[in-house]
Write an enzyme that holds these catalytic residues in place. Structure first.
Site, PDB file in Angstrom:
ATOM      1  N   GLU A 160       0.549  -3.066  -1.270  1.00  0.00           N
ATOM      2  CA  GLU A 160       0.470  -3.132   0.185  1.00  0.00           C
ATOM      3  C   GLU A 160      -0.968  -3.442   0.614  1.00  0.00           C
ATOM      4  OE1 GLU A 160       1.038   0.085   3.885  1.00  0.00           O
ATOM      5  OE2 GLU A 160       1.006   0.757   1.786  1.00  0.00           O
ATOM      6  N   TRP A 161      -1.103  -4.332   1.576  1.00  0.00           N
ATOM      7  CA  TRP A 161      -2.409  -4.574   2.191  1.00  0.00           C
ATOM      8  C   TRP A 161      -2.622  -3.566   3.309  1.00  0.00           C
ATOM      9  CZ3 TRP A 161      -6.918  -6.978   1.544  1.00  0.00           C
ATOM     10  CH2 TRP A 161      -7.781  -7.069   2.634  1.00  0.00           C
ATOM     11  N   ILE A 162      -3.711  -2.826   3.257  1.00  0.00           N
ATOM     12  CA  ILE A 162      -4.039  -1.858   4.302  1.00  0.00           C
ATOM     13  C   ILE A 162      -5.328  -2.313   4.965  1.00  0.00           C
ATOM     14  CG2 ILE A 162      -4.658   0.536   4.812  1.00  0.00           C
ATOM     15  CD1 ILE A 162      -2.950   1.387   2.444  1.00  0.00           C
ATOM     16  N   ASP A 215     -11.253   9.569 -10.279  1.00  0.00           N
ATOM     17  CA  ASP A 215     -12.377   8.627 -10.186  1.00  0.00           C
ATOM     18  C   ASP A 215     -12.795   8.498  -8.727  1.00  0.00           C
ATOM     19  OD1 ASP A 215     -14.315   6.851 -10.971  1.00  0.00           O
ATOM     20  OD2 ASP A 215     -12.957   5.137 -11.176  1.00  0.00           O
TER      21      ASP A 215
END
Length: 288
Positions: free
Chosen positions: A93-95, A195
Site C-alpha cells: 500500500e502507498w501511504i 529495527d
C-alpha cells in the site's frame, strides 16, 4: 524496469493503465518506486541476488504488527520468494506522508503493541538487520537468545569480516559470558519491531503513526526503546507517552548501552570502523 513493474503488477491482478512510475530515494538496500495505476497507487520494492526469504521476512513482520491492532502498517499485496538470481519484489500500500507530528501517538501505540507477547523469546524464522542475516530461534530465556543470536551472531560475522578481533573480541566474549549480570533473564516477551530507528516510522496526512521495514522478534521492550535513543528521530513526548502506557524498568539506563551494543555491532559489521569507538567504549565500561 518499467516492463518488470508491469509484470509485477500482474501478480496482484492489476492490469489497468499505469499512470506514473517514480523512483523513491532514501533506501540503501532496495530499489523503490511509487507506482500509480488506474486502480490505486502502490509502493513497490525490488532487489536481486537476495535470499528467498528476504521480502517474506518483512511481509510477515508487517502482518504480525498489523494483527495486534495497535498501530498502522502498510498493507502487503504481494511478495516474491526468488530462486537463485531472480529479481524479487514486494508490493505494498502507498501511504502518503504528512507533516503533522505523530510522535505523541507513536509512543502510545508502540506501548500497546509491546503488550502483545509470546511465551518464548526470539523468533522462529530468520530475518535481516539491514543486509545482514539474523538467525533466530525460540529460547526460554531472553538472556540466552540475546547472547546467542544477537551478540553471538554479530561476533561471528565480525570475526569473519575482521571487524571484531583482539581486545574487542575478548571483551565481547566476556560480556556474553556475563550477560545475566546486566540484562533481565525473563522480562515480558513483547512483540518488537526490531529495527525502530527514526527512518522506519512515518506519519500520515492525518497525523497517524505508521511503522515500516520491521525485523520482528519477541523480547524485552527496553531493547526496542534503546535503539530509538541511539540515532535520534524520537522527541521527548514520544518517551513520555510510551512510559504512560508501558513503564520502562528502573534499571533501563543501566541496560540501555548493552542493548544499543547490538545495533552498533551490526553497523560496525556493515559500515566499518566508524562505529568501533562506540563499541569499544561500551565493552570497556561493562567488562574492563
Amino acid at each position: 524496469m518499467e516492463l518488470f513493474i508491469r509484470e509485477t503488477l500482474e501478480k496482484v491482478n492489476d492490469t489497468s493503465t499505469v499512470r506514473s512510475i517514480k523512483p523513491i530515494s532514501g533506501g540503501d538496500i532496495n530499489q523503490s518506486f511509487y507506482v500509480e495505476t488506474d486502480r490505486r497507487p502502490y509502493f513497490i520494492k525490488f532487489n536481486e541476488n537476495v535470499a528467498s526469504h528476504f521480502f517474506q521476512a518483512e511481509a510477515e513482520g508487517l502482518r504480525l504488527i498489523k494483527e495486534t491492532g495497535a498501530i498502522r502498517v502498510p498493507d502487503v499485496y504481494h511478495y516474491d520468494c526468488p530462486d537463485g538470481d531472480e529479481k524479487a519484489s514486494l508490493v505494498m500500500e502507498w501511504i502518503e506522508k504528512g507533516s503533522l507530528n505523530a510522535s505523541h501517538s507513536l509512543g502510545k501505540s508502540l506501548a500497546h503493541m509491546h503488550h502483545h507477547t509470546s511465551e518464548k523469546y526470539g523468533y522462529g524464522k530468520p530475518t535481516f538487520v539491514g543486509e545482514l542475516d539474523q538467525t533466530n530461534e525460540w529460547c526460554t530465556a531472553w538472556t540466552e537468545y540475546y547472547r546467542r543470536y544477537r551478540l553471538g551472531g554479530q561476533l561471528e560475522i565480525g570475526m569473519a569480516e575482521g571487524t571484531i578481533s583482539g581486545l574487542r573480541e575478548e571483551r565481547l566474549k566476556r560480556l556474553m559470558d556475563r550477560i545475566e549480570e546486566f540484562i533481565p533473564r525473563k522480562p515480558k516477551a513483547s512483540l518488537l519491531h526490531g529495527d525502530l530507528w527514526g527512518g522506519n516510522w512515518m506519519s500520515t496526512r492525518d497525523g497517524e503513526p505508521v511503522l515500516i521495514d520491521p525485523s520482528v522478534l519477541y523480547g524485552d521492550h527496553a531493547f526496542e526503546l534503546a535503539l530509538t535513543e541511539l540515532f535520534g528521530g524520537f522527541p521527548s513526548n514520544f518517551f513520555d507517552q510510551y512510559n504512560t502506557y508501558f513503564q520502562l524498568p528502573d534499571d533501563y539506563q543501566d541496560t540501555k548501552p548493552i542493548y544499543q551494543l547490538f545495533y552498533l555491532l551490526a553497523h560496525l559489521n556493515m559500515f566499518g570502523e566508524m562505529y568501533g569507538s562506540q563499541v569499544d567504549r561500551i565493552l570497556k565500561n561493562y567488562v574492563g
